[in-house]
Design a protein around this motif. Sequence first.
Motif, short mmCIF file in Angstrom:
data_model
loop_
_atom_site.label_atom_id
_atom_site.label_comp_id
_atom_site.label_asym_id
_atom_site.label_seq_id
_atom_site.Cartn_x
_atom_site.Cartn_y
_atom_site.Cartn_z
N ASP A 345 0.81 -1.22 0.00
CA ASP A 345 0.00 0.00 0.00
C ASP A 345 0.85 1.27 0.00
OD1 ASP A 345 0.38 0.78 2.97
OD2 ASP A 345 -0.47 -1.22 3.15
N ASP A 349 0.11 3.92 -2.91
CA ASP A 349 -0.33 5.26 -2.51
C ASP A 349 0.41 6.35 -3.27
OD1 ASP A 349 -1.96 6.96 -1.12
OD2 ASP A 349 -0.82 6.88 0.75
N ASP A 405 -6.54 14.70 3.24
CA ASP A 405 -5.38 13.81 3.29
C ASP A 405 -4.31 14.34 2.34
OD1 ASP A 405 -4.35 10.83 3.89
OD2 ASP A 405 -3.99 11.33 1.79
N ASN A 455 -5.48 -2.68 2.66
CA ASN A 455 -5.24 -2.38 4.07
C ASN A 455 -6.45 -1.63 4.64
OD1 ASN A 455 -4.25 -1.74 6.58
ND2 ASN A 455 -2.32 -0.87 5.83
N SER A 457 -7.76 -1.42 7.52
CA SER A 457 -7.64 -0.81 8.84
C SER A 457 -7.03 0.58 8.78
CB SER A 457 -6.78 -1.70 9.75
OG SER A 457 -5.45 -1.80 9.25
N GLU A 458 -6.31 0.87 7.72
CA GLU A 458 -5.65 2.18 7.62
C GLU A 458 -6.31 3.11 6.60
OE1 GLU A 458 -1.22 4.09 6.67
OE2 GLU A 458 -1.43 1.97 7.20
N PHE A 459 -6.91 2.54 5.56
CA PHE A 459 -7.44 3.37 4.48
C PHE A 459 -8.94 3.18 4.33
CE2 PHE A 459 -3.02 2.53 3.31
CZ PHE A 459 -2.56 3.80 3.01
#
Length: 470
Positions: A345, A349, A405, A455, A457-459
């Motif tokens: 990721d 990104d 972001d 992912n 949990s993060e994104f």
Amino acid sequence: MATISDFDRKVVALLGDLTIDKERVRNLHIREARTVTTFVEEWLVSRYERPDKKDEAVYQEITAFMTQHLPTKTEKEGLKNRIVNGDSVVVLDRFTVRVDISKGKRLVTIPCLDESKAEVSNILLDEHPGLLSGGQWGAGRLKLRADGKDRNVIELEDFRPMQSGQVRLQALVDARQGFSTEEWLAVLIRTMGYEPGAYTENQRRNIVLRLLPLVQKNLNMMELAPKGTGKSFVFSNLSRHVWLNSGGALTRAQLFKNLSTREEGLLARFDLLVLDEGQSIEFKGEGDIHAKFKDYLESGHYTIGHDKITSECGLMVLANIDLDYRGQPTRPDFIRQLPEMFHDDALLDRFHGIVAGWKIPRITNAHFAQGPGIKADVFGEYAHQIRTASPAAFPYGLVPDMQGDTRDSKAIERLARALSRLFMLNPDQPDYDEYVLKPAIGLRERVRSQLAALNPSEFSPQVKIVVAEH
């Protein structure tokens, strides 16, 4: 012969000598005689065509020219023999010059002769600096020269680039003012070699996104689609400033720098590096390449040994993915159909946008251009100039402030800058949101959807930004 539409007349009237009839070029079937890129093919047709000359006569003259000056692999030894016998020989090829500092020489690569150690004078390079920046197609005159050390070398003594005259950015800016935004989109589609009327409005807006890395420096994108949609066609045919790698293994030396020869890699020599067949590409020394890709895609520079190299080259990954019966990706995490490197990721990104190639139909004969568009070599040079043009010379590329972001906002800003340049629209114009801002956000949202799949949990899958009023 197809009838001439009002749009065709408008294209020719406003863009004049910058255009060529794409359908006539295709119907001449030059590529059946010899494999050449579109911009070389169009250059040849421009050189020999006349309104009163029949296609058969044009074809005969072009093929005669290519037979004499563009040797096949079986003819190269005969051509070299002529040079050794003292003849001055003209060949048509992509000439590339690299500088060997240790020997104080400027060495020329001539693919059709399998020659990589020909020489050229600094005077000729001053006249044609494009030979040093990724190479240039053209007609080169070659002769044999004794170098004073009991050996002979081939010398490039004259060079005429394949380019339709001096390319002036202002000419494109002036012509654009006579087209609506939708008409300008059609001009771009024609220039790419496609027929705008054969696509729906949504398909046209998707296919033109392929051009973004050509007009914006350090833009990193992917296009994921099934086979047969013409993904690689544009990049291999529109610009000499693009390097298309069609599958196979890639090494650190090829991509970044060869420490043995001191030759800089592909990312340092072109405006855009395109990795075709991305689903099957192999990286030799993947761990090191992975780390350097992350560094470069984030910062625009990388370190090899003691050398820190800065570049404005963008990266475009083209890959085939599986679709279901509805024409949609078979799985939500379609990024996993690419090599494992792209499952990271942190690396993903750093890609600004993903083009939804599954929204573009497979190419049929009806999709090929059927009228005038901008010549490929002309557009390639325009795109190259647009990347670094000053606001005074090219007053486009403005974007509103964006909050959210950091990676999302920076990615959307860069994509919007590219779309603004491509369509020549600024935030104060009524079409800006529709043709610039919304597509930029959509491109980034596809990256976010894959980050969330990799992912969760993060994104989150949504892009959350606030765009300043404009």
